[in-house]
Design an enzyme around this catalytic site. Structure first.
Site, PDB file in Angstrom:
ATOM      1  N   PRO A 128       0.815  -1.209   0.000  1.00 49.05           N
ATOM      2  CA  PRO A 128       0.000   0.000   0.000  1.00 49.05           C
ATOM      3  C   PRO A 128       0.858   1.273   0.000  1.00 49.05           C
ATOM      4  O   PRO A 128       1.895   1.328   0.655  1.00 49.05           O
ATOM      5  CB  PRO A 128      -0.765  -0.108   1.328  1.00 49.05           C
ATOM      6  CG  PRO A 128       0.124  -0.939   2.200  1.00 49.05           C
ATOM      7  CD  PRO A 128       0.888  -1.857   1.309  1.00 49.05           C
ATOM      8  N   ARG A 175      -3.574  16.020  -8.577  1.00 47.33           N
ATOM      9  CA  ARG A 175      -4.630  15.005  -8.680  1.00 47.33           C
ATOM     10  C   ARG A 175      -5.990  15.537  -9.169  1.00 47.33           C
ATOM     11  O   ARG A 175      -6.621  14.909 -10.020  1.00 47.33           O
ATOM     12  CB  ARG A 175      -4.801  14.260  -7.343  1.00 47.33           C
ATOM     13  CG  ARG A 175      -3.509  13.574  -6.868  1.00 47.33           C
ATOM     14  CD  ARG A 175      -3.736  12.661  -5.664  1.00 47.33           C
ATOM     15  NE  ARG A 175      -4.451  11.482  -6.029  1.00 47.33           N
ATOM     16  CZ  ARG A 175      -5.721  11.286  -5.776  1.00 47.33           C
ATOM     17  NH1 ARG A 175      -6.426  12.181  -5.113  1.00 47.33           N
ATOM     18  NH2 ARG A 175      -6.317  10.189  -6.178  1.00 47.33           N
ATOM     19  N   CYS A 235      -1.727  29.211 -15.197  1.00 50.20           N
ATOM     20  CA  CYS A 235      -2.391  29.781 -16.368  1.00 50.20           C
ATOM     21  C   CYS A 235      -3.029  28.711 -17.238  1.00 50.20           C
ATOM     22  O   CYS A 235      -2.650  28.530 -18.402  1.00 50.20           O
ATOM     23  CB  CYS A 235      -1.400  30.598 -17.170  1.00 50.20           C
ATOM     24  SG  CYS A 235      -1.093  32.157 -16.375  1.00 50.20           S
TER      25      CYS A 235
END
Ligand code: LLP
Length: 437
Positions: free
Chosen positions: A292, A330, A361
């Site tokens: 994990p 993300r 931008c």
């Protein structure tokens, strides 16, 4: 789960309307260290590791948790997990380098790369790191590297693609016939018989089906297929396995309405089924491994950020912050949800709906879409939650914005574990050819 409890399990609570993280006042941290800043709780990392380790130990003692370094490779985080007894999964020679730099013993590292080069193999073999291969064609090259370096061939492993994948986004599903990872069922016998012919003596196997899996049932088909393949392999080739690695993928609740992954269910789908075939079959006594990343580190960190501009364009209300997709990719890359809350929860009566946008931008630079929040003001601080996995490691200096600092909280104290980059870092490593000087 009640909202306050959902926050509490992530180390967050309001005291006199001020957000505290790991028992520390977030506004004081933001003012002392500046924003944006990644703030990490050592206790949360330790407690997630212990919880998972206890779960595995309760069922099958011969296990290890290999933390997926790609989630967060900060040296201090590696040291925390190393001190808990964790092992490590690396995807590149750079990750191996950083683990060794953290003082991690090579025998705690598995190298699960893909599309390996000979230089990758050389680096790993020289440093006595176990390689988890991704293609039959790589076997011959790896064997030659061992021979060239005069090293004994010991253990080798293959990543098996069990064809059933899962994950929070198509980019993070890593099993299936059209997916680049691992070898398929009908290549497995050939792979391991060749490995024997090349002189490898000990064997492991590996799967990793995807990332961000919050429903434990999503592991089921892949695990069943994997275990069927393992039985076939051990029956056909009479192989005793050193380890079976079940990869990572364990999700966390990013949204307040989400429940955490049901760990008992995960245990019964993954570990109990493994234990059954170990007890029935002739696999030897393989170690049970999982890898994990997100589960161990995601909830241990928040980003503290400041609002610089409140803009009402007459159609939409924007809260402009100093964290863009350069700092947290993300939301832009996967449309991922990160919960965002005010550090000062003063105006509870009135809520408004904001798009929380960064300074990059590009129109895709939205960290939170249509968030209902207490009325915000310029200079307010916000906390972006669950940023400890795939946060800093996916950040960039895009738009020539230096990457931020990282702060570790431990027992009521703050430690700067990474300096923010500077403007000098933006020009570092660049050279101007003579004709342009
Ligand atoms: N093992 C292998 C071989 C992996 O490729 C990964 C993640 C893991 C373990 C750990 O997976 P986890 O337990 O963290 O789900 N950037 C994406 C996630 C990509 C994961 C890549 N591989 C995101 O931000 O969601």
């Amino acid at each position: 789960m009640k909202y306050v409890d959902w926050l509490k399990q992530k180390g967050l609570e309001y005291r006199d309307s001020v957000l505290h993280f790991a028992n520390m006042n977030t506004i004081e941290i933001a003012e002392k260290f500046g924003t944006p800043i990644y703030v990490i709780s050592e206790e949360l990392i330790r407690s997630r590791y212990k919880k998972l380790k206890d779960l595995l130990d309760s069922e099958y003692k011969n296990n290890s948790i290999h933390y997926a370094v790609k989630a967060n490779s900060n040296l201090s985080i590696l040291k925390i997990l190393d001190s808990e007894g964790a092992c490590f999964d690396c995807t590149s020679t750079g990750e191996i380098y950083i683990c060794l730099k953290a003082g991690i013993s090579p025998n705690k590292i598995i190298y699960t790369g893909n599309m390996f080069t000979n230089d990758d193999f050389k680096f790993a073999v020289e440093k006595n790191i176990l390689v988890n291969l991704d293609s039959i064609s790589q076997l011959k090259r790896l064997a030659k590297i061992y021979e060239d370096l005069g090293k004994e061939k010991e253990t080798v492993s293959f990543r098996i693609n069990p064809e059933f994948g899962a994950g929070h986004h198509s980019h993070t599903i890593t099993a299936g016939k059209t997916i680049k990872f691992g070898i398929l069922d009908d290549q497995v016998i050939e792979a391991y018989s060749k490995a024997k012919e090349f002189g490898f003596k000990k064997f492991g196997t590996h799967i990793h089906i995807g990332s961000g899996i919050i429903n434990a049932h999503d592991f089921e088909k892949a695990i069943d297929k994997y275990l069927t393949i393992i039985m076939k392999l051990s029956d056909t080739l009479d192989i005793a396995f050193e380890f079976l690695d079940f990869g990572g993928g364990l999700g966390i609740p990013y949204r307040p309405e989400e429940d955490p992954l049901d760990l008992e269910l995960y245990k019964s789908i993954v570990l109990k089924k493994f234990k059954n075939i170990v007890e029935k079959g002739n696999l030897g006594e393989p170690k049970f491994i999982i890898e994990p990343g997100r589960y161990l580190s995601a909830e241990s960190s928040i980003i503290l950020t400041q609002i610089n501009t409140i803009k009402d364009n007459g159609f939409k209300l924007f809260a402009g912050i100093n964290t863009g997709f350069n700092t947290l990719l993300r939301p832009t890359m996967y449309g991922s949800y990160h919960h965002i809350i005010p550090c000062n929860n003063r105006s509870k009566e009135k809520t408004l709906t904001y798009d929380i946008v960064g300074p990059i931008c590009e129109s895709g630079d939205t960290i939170g879409k249509e968030r209902e929040l207490p009325e915000l003001e310029e200079e307010d601080y916000l906390a972006i939650l669950d940023t400890g996995a795939y946060g800093f490691t996916m950040s960039s200096p895009y738009n020539s914005r230096p990457r931020p600092a990282e702060i570790l909280i431990y027992k009521g104290q703050t430690f700067k574990i990474r300096e923010a980059e500077t403007f000098e870092d933006l020009a570092k490593n660049q050279e101007i050819p003579d004709h342009l000087k």
